[in-house]
Motif scaffolding. Structure first.
Motif, PDB file in Angstrom:
ATOM      1  N   ALA A  57       0.817  -1.217   0.000  1.00 25.25           N
ATOM      2  CA  ALA A  57       0.000   0.000   0.000  1.00 25.25           C
ATOM      3  C   ALA A  57       0.848   1.264   0.000  1.00 25.25           C
ATOM      4  CB  ALA A  57      -0.934  -0.004   1.209  1.00 25.25           C
ATOM      5  N   HIS A  58       2.085   1.170   0.452  1.00 27.89           N
ATOM      6  CA  HIS A  58       2.965   2.330   0.530  1.00 27.89           C
ATOM      7  C   HIS A  58       3.998   2.358  -0.589  1.00 27.89           C
ATOM      8  CE1 HIS A  58       2.045   2.110   5.103  1.00 27.89           C
ATOM      9  NE2 HIS A  58       1.226   2.960   4.516  1.00 27.89           N
ATOM     10  N   GLN A  59       3.837   1.519  -1.595  1.00 31.63           N
ATOM     11  CA  GLN A  59       4.879   1.352  -2.607  1.00 31.63           C
ATOM     12  C   GLN A  59       5.250   2.659  -3.298  1.00 31.63           C
ATOM     13  OE1 GLN A  59       4.809  -0.644  -6.901  1.00 31.63           O
ATOM     14  NE2 GLN A  59       4.721  -2.183  -5.269  1.00 31.63           N
ATOM     15  N   ARG A  60       4.276   3.398  -3.806  1.00 36.45           N
ATOM     16  CA  ARG A  60       4.588   4.622  -4.543  1.00 36.45           C
ATOM     17  C   ARG A  60       5.265   5.649  -3.642  1.00 36.45           C
ATOM     18  NH1 ARG A  60      -0.215   6.912  -7.950  1.00 36.45           N
ATOM     19  NH2 ARG A  60       1.517   8.040  -8.905  1.00 36.45           N
ATOM     20  N   SER A  61       4.784   5.756  -2.427  1.00 31.25           N
ATOM     21  CA  SER A  61       5.394   6.687  -1.486  1.00 31.25           C
ATOM     22  C   SER A  61       6.832   6.303  -1.186  1.00 31.25           C
ATOM     23  CB  SER A  61       4.573   6.723  -0.192  1.00 31.25           C
ATOM     24  OG  SER A  61       5.249   7.455   0.804  1.00 31.25           O
ATOM     25  N   LEU A  62       7.063   5.012  -0.949  1.00 27.21           N
ATOM     26  CA  LEU A  62       8.412   4.557  -0.613  1.00 27.21           C
ATOM     27  C   LEU A  62       9.379   4.763  -1.771  1.00 27.21           C
ATOM     28  CD1 LEU A  62      10.087   3.157   1.620  1.00 27.21           C
ATOM     29  CD2 LEU A  62       9.605   1.005   0.452  1.00 27.21           C
ATOM     30  N   LEU A  63       8.944   4.495  -2.996  1.00 23.92           N
ATOM     31  CA  LEU A  63       9.808   4.728  -4.153  1.00 23.92           C
ATOM     32  C   LEU A  63      10.174   6.203  -4.271  1.00 23.92           C
ATOM     33  CD1 LEU A  63       8.156   2.411  -6.842  1.00 23.92           C
ATOM     34  CD2 LEU A  63      10.255   1.995  -5.551  1.00 23.92           C
ATOM     35  N   ARG A  64       9.228   7.079  -3.983  1.00 22.71           N
ATOM     36  CA  ARG A  64       9.511   8.517  -3.996  1.00 22.71           C
ATOM     37  C   ARG A  64      10.520   8.869  -2.907  1.00 22.71           C
ATOM     38  NH1 ARG A  64       5.870  12.335  -6.071  1.00 22.71           N
ATOM     39  NH2 ARG A  64       5.984  13.532  -4.141  1.00 22.71           N
ATOM     40  N   GLN A  65      10.365   8.303  -1.743  1.00 27.32           N
ATOM     41  CA  GLN A  65      11.288   8.587  -0.649  1.00 27.32           C
ATOM     42  C   GLN A  65      12.708   8.151  -0.995  1.00 27.32           C
ATOM     43  OE1 GLN A  65       9.050   6.404   2.317  1.00 27.32           O
ATOM     44  NE2 GLN A  65       8.428   8.288   3.342  1.00 27.32           N
ATOM     45  N   ILE A  66      12.839   6.930  -1.497  1.00 30.70           N
ATOM     46  CA  ILE A  66      14.160   6.428  -1.875  1.00 30.70           C
ATOM     47  C   ILE A  66      14.755   7.290  -2.974  1.00 30.70           C
ATOM     48  CG2 ILE A  66      15.420   4.463  -2.844  1.00 30.70           C
ATOM     49  CD1 ILE A  66      13.239   2.659  -1.592  1.00 30.70           C
ATOM     50  N   GLY A  67      13.932   7.618  -3.985  1.00 31.60           N
ATOM     51  CA  GLY A  67      14.412   8.435  -5.095  1.00 31.60           C
ATOM     52  C   GLY A  67      14.888   9.805  -4.678  1.00 31.60           C
ATOM     53  N   SER A  68      14.321  10.337  -3.614  1.00 27.97           N
ATOM     54  CA  SER A  68      14.726  11.663  -3.145  1.00 27.97           C
ATOM     55  C   SER A  68      16.071  11.652  -2.438  1.00 27.97           C
ATOM     56  CB  SER A  68      13.657  12.231  -2.206  1.00 27.97           C
ATOM     57  OG  SER A  68      13.693  11.599  -0.947  1.00 27.97           O
ATOM     58  N   LEU A  69      16.544  10.462  -2.058  1.00 22.03           N
ATOM     59  CA  LEU A  69      17.766  10.366  -1.258  1.00 22.03           C
ATOM     60  C   LEU A  69      18.957   9.797  -2.018  1.00 22.03           C
ATOM     61  CD1 LEU A  69      16.164   9.018   2.042  1.00 22.03           C
ATOM     62  CD2 LEU A  69      17.012  11.337   1.627  1.00 22.03           C
ATOM     63  N   LEU A  70      18.694   9.095  -3.124  1.00 19.40           N
ATOM     64  CA  LEU A  70      19.781   8.498  -3.888  1.00 19.40           C
ATOM     65  C   LEU A  70      20.283   9.455  -4.959  1.00 19.40           C
ATOM     66  CD1 LEU A  70      18.582   4.814  -4.484  1.00 19.40           C
ATOM     67  CD2 LEU A  70      20.062   5.702  -2.673  1.00 19.40           C
ATOM     68  N   GLU A  71      21.591   9.467  -5.157  1.00 19.32           N
ATOM     69  CA  GLU A  71      22.174  10.181  -6.282  1.00 19.32           C
ATOM     70  C   GLU A  71      22.087   9.303  -7.527  1.00 19.32           C
ATOM     71  OE1 GLU A  71      23.088  13.245  -6.014  1.00 19.32           O
ATOM     72  OE2 GLU A  71      22.841  13.342  -3.832  1.00 19.32           O
ATOM     73  N   THR A  72      22.302   9.894  -8.691  1.00 17.69           N
ATOM     74  CA  THR A  72      22.126   9.179  -9.955  1.00 17.69           C
ATOM     75  C   THR A  72      22.958   7.907 -10.033  1.00 17.69           C
ATOM     76  OG1 THR A  72      21.678  11.277 -11.079  1.00 17.69           O
ATOM     77  CG2 THR A  72      22.273   9.398 -12.459  1.00 17.69           C
ATOM     78  N   ASN A  73      24.183   7.927  -9.532  1.00 15.91           N
ATOM     79  CA  ASN A  73      25.086   6.786  -9.671  1.00 15.91           C
ATOM     80  C   ASN A  73      25.137   5.889  -8.436  1.00 15.91           C
ATOM     81  OD1 ASN A  73      25.902   7.579 -12.297  1.00 15.91           O
ATOM     82  ND2 ASN A  73      27.352   9.048 -11.407  1.00 15.91           N
ATOM     83  N   ASP A  74      24.260   6.125  -7.482  1.00 17.35           N
ATOM     84  CA  ASP A  74      24.266   5.292  -6.275  1.00 17.35           C
ATOM     85  C   ASP A  74      23.738   3.892  -6.575  1.00 17.35           C
ATOM     86  OD1 ASP A  74      25.246   7.345  -4.776  1.00 17.35           O
ATOM     87  OD2 ASP A  74      23.350   7.843  -3.796  1.00 17.35           O
ATOM     88  N   ALA A  75      24.394   2.896  -6.017  1.00 19.41           N
ATOM     89  CA  ALA A  75      23.917   1.515  -6.083  1.00 19.41           C
ATOM     90  C   ALA A  75      23.267   1.166  -4.751  1.00 19.41           C
ATOM     91  CB  ALA A  75      25.066   0.557  -6.382  1.00 19.41           C
ATOM     92  N   LEU A  76      22.176   0.429  -4.830  1.00 22.64           N
ATOM     93  CA  LEU A  76      21.370   0.136  -3.649  1.00 22.64           C
ATOM     94  C   LEU A  76      21.364  -1.357  -3.351  1.00 22.64           C
ATOM     95  CD1 LEU A  76      19.235   1.176  -1.540  1.00 22.64           C
ATOM     96  CD2 LEU A  76      17.502   0.751  -3.307  1.00 22.64           C
TER      97      LEU A  76
END
Length: 316
Positions: A81-100
């Motif tokens: 239920a929180h998938q879209r929100s969580l993807l936005r949160q992660i995207g706001s914190l990672l730089e373009t070349n970051d590996a997760l």
């Protein structure tokens, strides 16, 4: 320095569609450029099994993003239920070349595994830490791996590198060994559960233990310190017995207490970061909360109280 921000206040580089969730999403900066708590808030109205049926108010489902160099590690992956929100949160914190990398702390719990596949599709995920040999089979909740030929997702192979983690292991965030993380079996658990200690931020990640703090307000706050915390041992006892730890009453708790004491004696803990609820900050509160839990476990031991049948609707 710790701060908390609404997602509306954070610049997002991916997945910028409006959020569908009714309740607020927040990011708490526990250590700048090192550790972030990703909160997605749930209303407590008797339907969240991690909380007593009588609990009312709001509590966050917490995922944690640890960063070092151009690498990041996500602890747990949140509910679908929180998938879209969580993807936005992660995207706001990672730089373009970051590996997760992703580490579900409870490989057989929805809150830990539901969004791993979606995260792997959205970001450069290099591995999934797991105690099971093929993590992809345990985190297959997105449907891409089962897509029939000719349907959406069938043209992409579902592959997720698994890095096996033993009962106790040292992992690292970033290149080299400058940011060690110690993962180990939870001293108190009903299912396979890991705790983790981050020496860089003095944080203990405790999954579904120490998750007994919530708020009457939708916006939290989602951290608490000795200055504002009023939780009692009676509250912790009631929380345990009215959730998944109902079986503690009249059991043998001495071994659990010894294992718990070993953790708090071994590590320099300034923050307790649970998978649900408010984060406990400051050595004074950490020590007080540990002592209260230890006192509760002592009082629940079979030498102190008799076990009994517990009706599902009984409030203790």
């Amino acid at each position: 320095m710790q701060t908390s921000q609404s997602m509306d206040d954070i610049g997002v580089r991916a997945h910028a569609a409006p959020l569908p969730e009714t309740h607020a999403s927040h990011i708490t900066v526990l250590a700048d450029r090192q550790l972030y708590a990703l909160h997605n808030v749930m209303r407590l109205a008797g339907h969240v099994s991690a909380y007593p049926s009588t609990a009312r108010g709001y509590a966050p489902s917490n995922c944690y993003l640890l960063k070092h160099d151009d690498r990041a590690l996500l602890l747990d992956s949140g509910y679908t239920a929180h998938q879209r929100s969580l993807l936005r949160q992660i995207g706001s914190l990672l730089e373009t070349n970051d590996a997760l990398s992703v580490f579900p702390m409870r490989i057989n719990e929805y809150m830990s595994v539901c969004n791993v596949e979606a995260i792997a599709a959205a970001f450069d995920v290099e591995q999934c830490y797991s105690g099971n040999a093929d993590a992809a089979k345990w985190v297959d909740f997105g449907g891409r791996s089962d897509a029939a030929p000719g349907t959406a997702g069938a043209d992409r192979d579902y592959a997720l590198k698994t890095t096996l983690v033993g009962r106790a292991a040292t992992l690292h965030v970033g290149r080299g060994e400058n940011r060690p993380l110690v993962a180990f079996q939870a001293p108190i658990r009903l299912i396979s559960t890991r705790w983790m200690y981050d020496a860089a931020t003095h944080t203990l990640f405790t999954s579904d233990t120490f998750s007994h703090e919530w708020s009457q307000e939708e916006d939290g706050p989602w951290t608490t310190t000795a200055a504002d915390n009023r939780t009692s041992a009676a509250h912790i006892r009631s929380f345990l017995l009215n959730t998944r730890y109902w079986w503690l009453e009249g059991g043998s708790t001495d071994a659990l207490r010894r294992k718990l004491a070993d953790v708090f004696d071994k590590y320099d803990i300034e923050t307790i970061a649970p998978g649900y609820g408010r984060i406990l900050q400051g050595k004074d509160l950490v020590r007080r909360q540990y002592q209260m839990l230890d006192d509760v476990l002592r009082g629940l031991d079979k030498s102190q109280v008799q076990p009994k049948y517990v009706d599902r609707d009984e409030v203790r």
